[in-house]
Design an enzyme around this catalytic site. Structure first.
Site, PDB file in Angstrom:
ATOM      1  N   ALA A  66       0.870  -1.164   0.000  1.00 19.54           N
ATOM      2  CA  ALA A  66       0.000   0.000   0.000  1.00 19.54           C
ATOM      3  C   ALA A  66       0.912   1.221   0.000  1.00 19.54           C
ATOM      4  O   ALA A  66       2.060   1.151   0.453  1.00 19.54           O
ATOM      5  CB  ALA A  66      -0.890  -0.019   1.224  1.00 19.54           C
ATOM      6  N   GLY A 111       0.540  -4.821   1.000  1.00 19.11           N
ATOM      7  CA  GLY A 111      -0.691  -4.855   0.200  1.00 19.11           C
ATOM      8  C   GLY A 111      -0.496  -5.568  -1.128  1.00 19.11           C
ATOM      9  O   GLY A 111      -1.456  -6.093  -1.709  1.00 19.11           O
ATOM     10  N   GLU A 114      -0.803  -9.165  -0.329  1.00 18.47           N
ATOM     11  CA  GLU A 114      -2.231  -9.400  -0.055  1.00 18.47           C
ATOM     12  C   GLU A 114      -3.024  -9.473  -1.360  1.00 18.47           C
ATOM     13  O   GLU A 114      -3.941 -10.279  -1.501  1.00 18.47           O
ATOM     14  CB  GLU A 114      -2.765  -8.298   0.863  1.00 18.47           C
ATOM     15  CG  GLU A 114      -2.157  -8.383   2.260  1.00 18.47           C
ATOM     16  CD  GLU A 114      -2.471  -7.180   3.136  1.00 18.47           C
ATOM     17  OE1 GLU A 114      -2.145  -6.049   2.739  1.00 18.47           O
ATOM     18  OE2 GLU A 114      -3.074  -7.378   4.202  1.00 18.47           O
ATOM     19  N   GLU A 134       4.460  -4.860   7.394  1.00 16.60           N
ATOM     20  CA  GLU A 134       3.670  -3.805   8.057  1.00 16.60           C
ATOM     21  C   GLU A 134       4.090  -3.521   9.494  1.00 16.60           C
ATOM     22  O   GLU A 134       4.056  -2.376   9.940  1.00 16.60           O
ATOM     23  CB  GLU A 134       2.175  -4.165   8.035  1.00 16.60           C
ATOM     24  CG  GLU A 134       1.511  -3.994   6.674  1.00 16.60           C
ATOM     25  CD  GLU A 134       1.611  -5.223   5.790  1.00 16.60           C
ATOM     26  OE1 GLU A 134       2.449  -6.108   6.066  1.00 16.60           O
ATOM     27  OE2 GLU A 134       0.852  -5.300   4.814  1.00 16.60           O
TER      28      GLU A 134
HETATM   29  N1  DAK Z   1       4.604   3.121  -0.954  1.00 20.69           N
HETATM   30  C1  DAK Z   1       4.999   4.263  -1.565  1.00 20.69           C
HETATM   31  N2  DAK Z   1       6.158   4.390  -2.233  1.00 20.69           N
HETATM   32  C2  DAK Z   1       6.937   3.302  -2.312  1.00 20.69           C
HETATM   33  C3  DAK Z   1       6.601   2.068  -1.704  1.00 20.69           C
HETATM   34  C4  DAK Z   1       5.356   2.004  -0.995  1.00 20.69           C
HETATM   35  N3  DAK Z   1       4.932   0.874  -0.417  1.00 20.69           N
HETATM   36  N4  DAK Z   1       7.594   1.193  -1.929  1.00 20.69           N
HETATM   37  C5  DAK Z   1       8.519   1.853  -2.669  1.00 20.69           C
HETATM   38  N5  DAK Z   1       8.135   3.131  -2.899  1.00 20.69           N
HETATM   39  C6  DAK Z   1       8.834   4.151  -3.640  1.00 20.69           C
HETATM   40  C7  DAK Z   1      10.050   4.676  -2.851  1.00 20.69           C
HETATM   41  O1  DAK Z   1       9.638   5.656  -1.925  1.00 20.69           O
HETATM   42  C8  DAK Z   1      10.879   5.245  -3.965  1.00 20.69           C
HETATM   43  O2  DAK Z   1      10.361   6.507  -4.338  1.00 20.69           O
HETATM   44  P1  DAK Z   1      11.355   7.770  -4.631  1.00 20.69           P
HETATM   45  O3  DAK Z   1      12.115   7.959  -3.385  1.00 20.69           O
HETATM   46  O4  DAK Z   1      12.191   7.320  -5.791  1.00 20.69           O
HETATM   47  O5  DAK Z   1      10.407   8.895  -4.958  1.00 20.69           O
HETATM   48  C9  DAK Z   1      10.634   4.298  -5.112  1.00 20.69           C
HETATM   49  O6  DAK Z   1       9.409   3.606  -4.805  1.00 20.69           O
HETATM   50  C10 DAK Z   1      11.734   3.252  -5.259  1.00 20.69           C
HETATM   51  O7  DAK Z   1      11.903   2.632  -4.001  1.00 20.69           O
HETATM   52  P2  DAK Z   1      13.341   2.502  -3.291  1.00 20.69           P
HETATM   53  O8  DAK Z   1      14.253   3.603  -3.692  1.00 20.69           O
HETATM   54  O9  DAK Z   1      13.089   2.309  -1.841  1.00 20.69           O
HETATM   55  O10 DAK Z   1      13.859   1.154  -3.969  1.00 20.69           O
HETATM   56  P3  DAK Z   1      14.843   0.088  -3.324  1.00 20.69           P
HETATM   57  O11 DAK Z   1      15.182  -0.859  -4.434  1.00 20.69           O
HETATM   58  O12 DAK Z   1      15.975   0.744  -2.588  1.00 20.69           O
HETATM   59  O13 DAK Z   1      13.963  -0.699  -2.234  1.00 20.69           O
HETATM   60  C11 DAK Z   1      11.974  -1.798  -1.406  1.00 20.69           C
HETATM   61  C12 DAK Z   1      12.837  -1.445  -2.646  1.00 20.69           C
HETATM   62  C13 DAK Z   1      10.689  -2.473  -1.930  1.00 20.69           C
HETATM   63  C14 DAK Z   1      12.728  -2.788  -0.507  1.00 20.69           C
HETATM   64  C15 DAK Z   1      11.659  -0.515  -0.607  1.00 20.69           C
HETATM   65  O14 DAK Z   1      11.159   0.463  -1.530  1.00 20.69           O
HETATM   66  C16 DAK Z   1      10.654  -0.728   0.462  1.00 20.69           C
HETATM   67  O15 DAK Z   1      10.979  -1.231   1.544  1.00 20.69           O
HETATM   68  N6  DAK Z   1       9.398  -0.305   0.185  1.00 20.69           N
HETATM   69  C17 DAK Z   1       8.330  -0.381   1.173  1.00 20.69           C
HETATM   70  C18 DAK Z   1       7.832  -1.806   1.299  1.00 20.69           C
HETATM   71  C19 DAK Z   1       6.754  -1.910   2.338  1.00 20.69           C
HETATM   72  O16 DAK Z   1       6.991  -1.619   3.531  1.00 20.69           O
HETATM   73  N7  DAK Z   1       5.577  -2.331   1.906  1.00 20.69           N
HETATM   74  C20 DAK Z   1       4.445  -2.435   2.788  1.00 20.69           C
HETATM   75  C21 DAK Z   1       3.676  -1.167   2.730  1.00 20.69           C
HETATM   76  S1  DAK Z   1       2.506  -1.080   4.043  1.00 20.69           S
HETATM   77  C22 DAK Z   1      -4.304  -0.893   6.709  1.00 20.69           C
HETATM   78  C23 DAK Z   1      -4.427  -0.720   5.327  1.00 20.69           C
HETATM   79  C24 DAK Z   1      -3.414  -1.082   4.504  1.00 20.69           C
HETATM   80  C25 DAK Z   1      -2.229  -1.595   5.003  1.00 20.69           C
HETATM   81  C26 DAK Z   1      -2.096  -1.731   6.351  1.00 20.69           C
HETATM   82  C27 DAK Z   1      -3.115  -1.406   7.205  1.00 20.69           C
HETATM   83  N8  DAK Z   1      -5.380  -0.562   7.558  1.00 20.69           N
HETATM   84  C28 DAK Z   1      -6.454   0.261   7.135  1.00 20.69           C
HETATM   85  C29 DAK Z   1      -5.373  -1.120   8.896  1.00 20.69           C
HETATM   86  C30 DAK Z   1      -1.187  -1.941   4.095  1.00 20.69           C
HETATM   87  C31 DAK Z   1       0.097  -1.719   4.419  1.00 20.69           C
HETATM   88  C32 DAK Z   1       1.180  -1.879   3.487  1.00 20.69           C
HETATM   89  O17 DAK Z   1       1.145  -2.469   2.433  1.00 20.69           O
END
Ligand code: DAK
Length: 260
Positions: A66, A111, A114, A134
């Protein structure tokens, strides 16, 4: 149909929905979820389409989660709405009667994982990376991850992945049953389209009933589940596909199914 964050293509009975926010690693924001919902409803209503493939644009990510920048500043009510929208989209995919295959070409996190788990099954390229990170952001999964992951890989492995937020590679995902196959990146879409083609060649009433039978049966007791199967099996005998399928077998030719 005009979309900004996704691409919907249709070819030979198969639709491919590509999440297309490459700069954000295809992260799911509200607009993207709404577009996915619209596209899925379109595919559901299209009589010419029998299978849906979901993949991510670019060569780095399926969906990296997400959209964290969207979630950063939202309040509790907005968070609830966002969660409900995501849950609705995942459930729509899970319950639509046409099979949905996830073609995973890179990061498949939060997400994104998911979304993949709401599909009927998952095929990964060697670059697939999976996880529910998360807890590292101070939240629980919100699009069904705590419920679908244990149903797919078992409670012990699901809890470990959920509590640690660890990322696993495609071969570990294969080992724990999160994906069905791992294929070279360059072959991913061909392999998935090949599987989709096998499905589209079958009797579609039967294929769709199989989806219903598995989905219904898995969440009920075995006696009730057997009744569900028997009822669906029985209804097949009222279809043209059953007549054609069995007639073709006896006549030693390929069936020409109509989905009726
Ligand atoms: N959201 C937004 N931007 C993202 C992103 C994300 N999930 N993942 C990557 N990006 C963006 C980065 O910010 C970066 O943008 P710029 O800085 O270039 O503008 C670009 O994509 C490239 O990413 P990186 O530079 O970080 O690339 P790397 O190869 O160094 O790293 C990575 C790749 C996938 C390991 C890293 O980007 C990363 O850790 N990303 C986040 C992964 C993550 O934590 N995903 C889970 C998201 S939380 C709920 C509703 C929904 C949810 C929970 C609760 N409720 C209502 C209760 C859902 C939660 C999630 O999914």
């Amino acid at each position: 149909m005009e979309f900004k964050n996704i691409i919907l293509e249709k070819e030979a009975g198969t639709a491919t929905l590509t999440i297309n926010r490459v700069k954000a690693l295809n992260a799911l924001n509200k607009d993207t979820l709404m577009e996915i919902k619209e596209a899925v409803e379109n595919v559901q209503d299209d009589k010419g389409i029998d299978v849906l493939i979901i993949t991510g644009a670019g060569n780095k990510a399926f969906v990296a989660g997400a959209d964290i920048s969207y979630m950063l500043n939202i309040n509790a009510m907005e968070g609830r709405e966002f969660g409900l929208l995501g849950q609705k989209v995942m459930r729509l995919l899970e319950t639509m009667d046409k099979p949905v295959i996830a073609a995973i070409n890179g990061f498949c996190l939060g997400g994104g994982c998911e979304l993949a788990m709401a599909c009927d099954f998952r095929i990964s390229s060697e670059k697939g990376k999976f996880g529910q990170p998360e807890v590292g952001l101070g939240v629980t999964p919100g699009f069904g991850g705590t419920q679908r992951l244990p149903r797919i890989v078992g409670t012990g492995m699901a809890k470990q992945l959920l509590y640690t937020g660890d990322m696993i590679d495609a071969y570990e995902a294969l080992r724990i049953g999160l994906v069905n196959y791992v294929v070279p990146s360059e072959n991913l879409m061909d392999e998935v389209k090949n599987i989709a083609g096998k499905i589209t060649a079958r009797g579609q009433v039967a294929v769709r009933f199989c989806k219903v039978a598995v989905n219904e049966g898995i969440q009920t007791d075995i006696d009730r589940a057997m009744t569900v199967e028997a009822d669906l099996f029985g209804i097949c005998f009222a279809t043209e596909d059953q007549k054609e399928g069995m007639k073709a077998f006896v006549e030693k030719r390929k069936p020409g199914f109509t989905g009726k």
